[in-house]
Design a protein around this motif. Sequence first.
Motif, PDB file in Angstrom:
ATOM      1  N   LEU A 126      81.762  30.290  12.087  1.00 57.70           N
ATOM      2  CA  LEU A 126      80.295  30.253  12.139  1.00 57.70           C
ATOM      3  C   LEU A 126      79.655  31.344  11.290  1.00 57.70           C
ATOM      4  O   LEU A 126      78.564  31.152  10.749  1.00 57.70           O
ATOM      5  CB  LEU A 126      79.837  30.348  13.599  1.00 57.70           C
ATOM      6  CG  LEU A 126      80.255  29.144  14.454  1.00 57.70           C
ATOM      7  CD1 LEU A 126      80.044  29.437  15.931  1.00 57.70           C
ATOM      8  CD2 LEU A 126      79.478  27.890  14.049  1.00 57.70           C
ATOM      9  N   ALA A 127      80.356  32.482  11.172  1.00 60.99           N
ATOM     10  CA  ALA A 127      79.822  33.546  10.318  1.00 60.99           C
ATOM     11  C   ALA A 127      79.803  33.071   8.871  1.00 60.99           C
ATOM     12  O   ALA A 127      78.848  33.326   8.128  1.00 60.99           O
ATOM     13  CB  ALA A 127      80.671  34.804  10.467  1.00 60.99           C
ATOM     14  N   CYS A 128      80.846  32.356   8.475  1.00 61.05           N
ATOM     15  CA  CYS A 128      80.871  31.799   7.113  1.00 61.05           C
ATOM     16  C   CYS A 128      79.687  30.856   6.922  1.00 61.05           C
ATOM     17  O   CYS A 128      78.932  30.968   5.955  1.00 61.05           O
ATOM     18  CB  CYS A 128      82.172  31.029   6.862  1.00 61.05           C
ATOM     19  SG  CYS A 128      83.604  32.081   6.674  1.00 61.05           S
ATOM     20  N   THR A 129      79.528  29.930   7.860  1.00 66.82           N
ATOM     21  CA  THR A 129      78.469  28.930   7.676  1.00 66.82           C
ATOM     22  C   THR A 129      77.081  29.578   7.729  1.00 66.82           C
ATOM     23  O   THR A 129      76.138  29.066   7.157  1.00 66.82           O
ATOM     24  CB  THR A 129      78.539  27.819   8.733  1.00 66.82           C
ATOM     25  OG1 THR A 129      78.280  28.390  10.020  1.00 66.82           O
ATOM     26  CG2 THR A 129      79.889  27.153   8.754  1.00 66.82           C
ATOM     27  N   ARG A 130      76.988  30.718   8.411  1.00 68.22           N
ATOM     28  CA  ARG A 130      75.696  31.405   8.462  1.00 68.22           C
ATOM     29  C   ARG A 130      75.269  31.849   7.063  1.00 68.22           C
ATOM     30  O   ARG A 130      74.098  31.874   6.718  1.00 68.22           O
ATOM     31  CB  ARG A 130      75.796  32.635   9.370  1.00 68.22           C
ATOM     32  CG  ARG A 130      74.435  33.152   9.757  1.00 68.22           C
ATOM     33  CD  ARG A 130      74.489  33.934  11.035  1.00 68.22           C
ATOM     34  NE  ARG A 130      73.151  34.171  11.501  1.00 68.22           N
ATOM     35  CZ  ARG A 130      72.513  33.376  12.351  1.00 68.22           C
ATOM     36  NH1 ARG A 130      73.087  32.314  12.838  1.00 68.22           N
ATOM     37  NH2 ARG A 130      71.267  33.665  12.716  1.00 68.22           N
ATOM     38  N   LEU A 131      76.268  32.214   6.252  1.00 71.71           N
ATOM     39  CA  LEU A 131      75.987  32.706   4.901  1.00 71.71           C
ATOM     40  C   LEU A 131      76.109  31.607   3.841  1.00 71.71           C
ATOM     41  O   LEU A 131      75.935  31.867   2.661  1.00 71.71           O
ATOM     42  CB  LEU A 131      76.984  33.817   4.542  1.00 71.71           C
ATOM     43  CG  LEU A 131      77.030  35.032   5.464  1.00 71.71           C
ATOM     44  CD1 LEU A 131      78.131  35.981   5.009  1.00 71.71           C
ATOM     45  CD2 LEU A 131      75.678  35.759   5.475  1.00 71.71           C
TER      46      LEU A 131
END
Length: 657
Positions: free
Chosen positions: A161-166
Amino acid sequence: MSTDHLKIKIISHPVPERLLDESKNPKPHIHSIERYKELYQESIANPTEFWGKHANEFLHWDKPFENVLSGGFEHGDVFWFKGGKLNASYNCVDRHAIKDPNKVAIIYEANEPGQHRSITYGQLFRDVCRFANVLKSHGLKKGDTVAIYMPMVPEAVVAFLACTRLGVIHSVVFAGFSSEALRNRIRDADSRFVITADEGRRGDKTIHIKKIVDAALKECPNVKRVFVFRRTGSEVPFDSSRDLWWHEEIEKQRPYCPPEIMDSEDPLFLLYTSGSTGKPKGILHTVAGYLLGTAVTFKYVFDYHEGDVYGCMADIGWITGHSYIVYGPLINGATTVLFESTPIYPTPSRYWETVEKHKITQFYTAPTAIRLLRKYGREYVDGRDLSSLRVIGSVGEPIQPEAWDWYNEVVGRNECAVIDTYWQTETGSIIVTPFPGATVTKPGSATLPSFGIDLAILDPITGKELEETEVEGVLAIRQPWPSMARTIYNDHGLYLKTYFQHYKNYYFTGDSVGRDADGYYWIRGRVDDVINVSGHRLSTAEIEAALIIHPSVAEAAVIGIHDDITGQSVHAFATLKQLQESVDVKELSLQVSKGIGSFASPRKIYIVKDLPKTRSGKIMRRILRKIVSGESDQLGDLSTLSDPSSIPILIETVKNS
Ligand code: WTA
């Protein structure tokens, strides 16, 4: 093609009464077959309206889309929700954290029983933001690729989710893959960062994850940073010029990170899967369509209601984990169980203890686990309180009627909907399935198409659509659906060739299928060189490629053979180079473990003098399959073989192995 085998008596199972009793259970979303048919018709006749409506209901849009669908199969330019903007992590986390920060998002059932913990949406939001800030502080930005090689811990979900946040594209590699397989995937996707852990635990095994990553990175000069989550705390090699500890990095970051607003068709993630060629394909999914497909199927196929506790036993390293542990449940604001262990650790009651403890309402696993537990016997299930269960699902390979019946009777106590769900990495979400409150089920059949899935059965040779109801052929799809894969990373030509050029104007699944008089679909298995071992999708060509790396091996041929527990098992044939008289087959097996992972290692390796070939040099695997299956008396026409005299020797070698 013959449909005789469809005539075997299969008992149909109506929707369990308990599910329709509103005093006991929430009314199913799709509560009758008429309702299913109505929605299905609408989704096929008017996909634009159907998906447009659902896109607004299920997703938060930062900018509304202007157009629901454009493009098509021919050029592979399918485009859903043009003009729309959104962020995946916002949709999975923020909006639920704002509404109800104390709601549990993830129940982490750790490898050791008793070591479980819950993560609320509020906490998940802070964790995701923190780790997104870590990635950002090291220069990661929209469009970059990151490899994730993690055990089944909540931090793996945080990493997704951290990846998709960026807007960073994650490429998750199942942590059972070897360092070589990991390296190939890191290089193919040009991942600059790796997110991993010190070690993993599964049952009584320790997986030396960090060491595997280090070995993989020896030939990945582009990888600049490795983030290491501390799972076990054991001493592991650490290169302080490259590696960073997860816990130290997040300490530095504040728990808010603004989401990067993405276009509908921006890439969400890559996931490598096996196909007919020796090289794995980087399947690319995009933000809006994928999220919508997983969200809608999660809600309707599992009949998810507020308050449910949903448990999928897959690994997040495969598509099932992506779609039905992470994205589908979280988009719906559900509570999802992350199960780190195995079905038999410490005892074959583990699944059922987990269901009882967390009061799981929907349970999802693979036929291979069901077969294994059935073999152990019902005493491991009986005595557990499984009354919370409403829906029990199966995925990954065909489920035999005997395994289906056992699942239904022993686990479901004839009171649950049994859903055999058929889909693929490429389809993104479930495409053939029963709906719990609506579909009469038949053991062994995945039943009927999901919404928006316009199925066709084709004659494999002529490609002509077989329009009668009762037919056998290959399974194809006529119209685009939102969660379909958009390309193969860096190889759009292969994408077109693999899925859209076998049969013009259709998406080709690679599976053969039968349709019975009621219009129910029966998935038979792959028609290409893909085999399925314990629900793991393997390519025979990939295993052969690993075998011939061994210096003694001249040629190799790999086949899948029926196995009562794992579905299929790998059997390999090898010929040796001249002058080599013998080879230790253990070394060959090791070659496969090194090249792919131990889960792909052959059950048996036969060293033979010759492989059966056609005059043009093509290896006839069909003959090898028959010989190993004990059907040497049914080899059929051998006149196309270049040297029919090699066959008796081959039969003898197999017999004596
Ligand atoms: C097989 C897994 C029969 C099929 C989600 C497919 C199934 C391949 C079923 C995709 C099922 C999956 N019945 N066969 N219910 N589910 N398959 O990409 O051969 O790992 O093409 O996706 O698994 O495997 P993949």
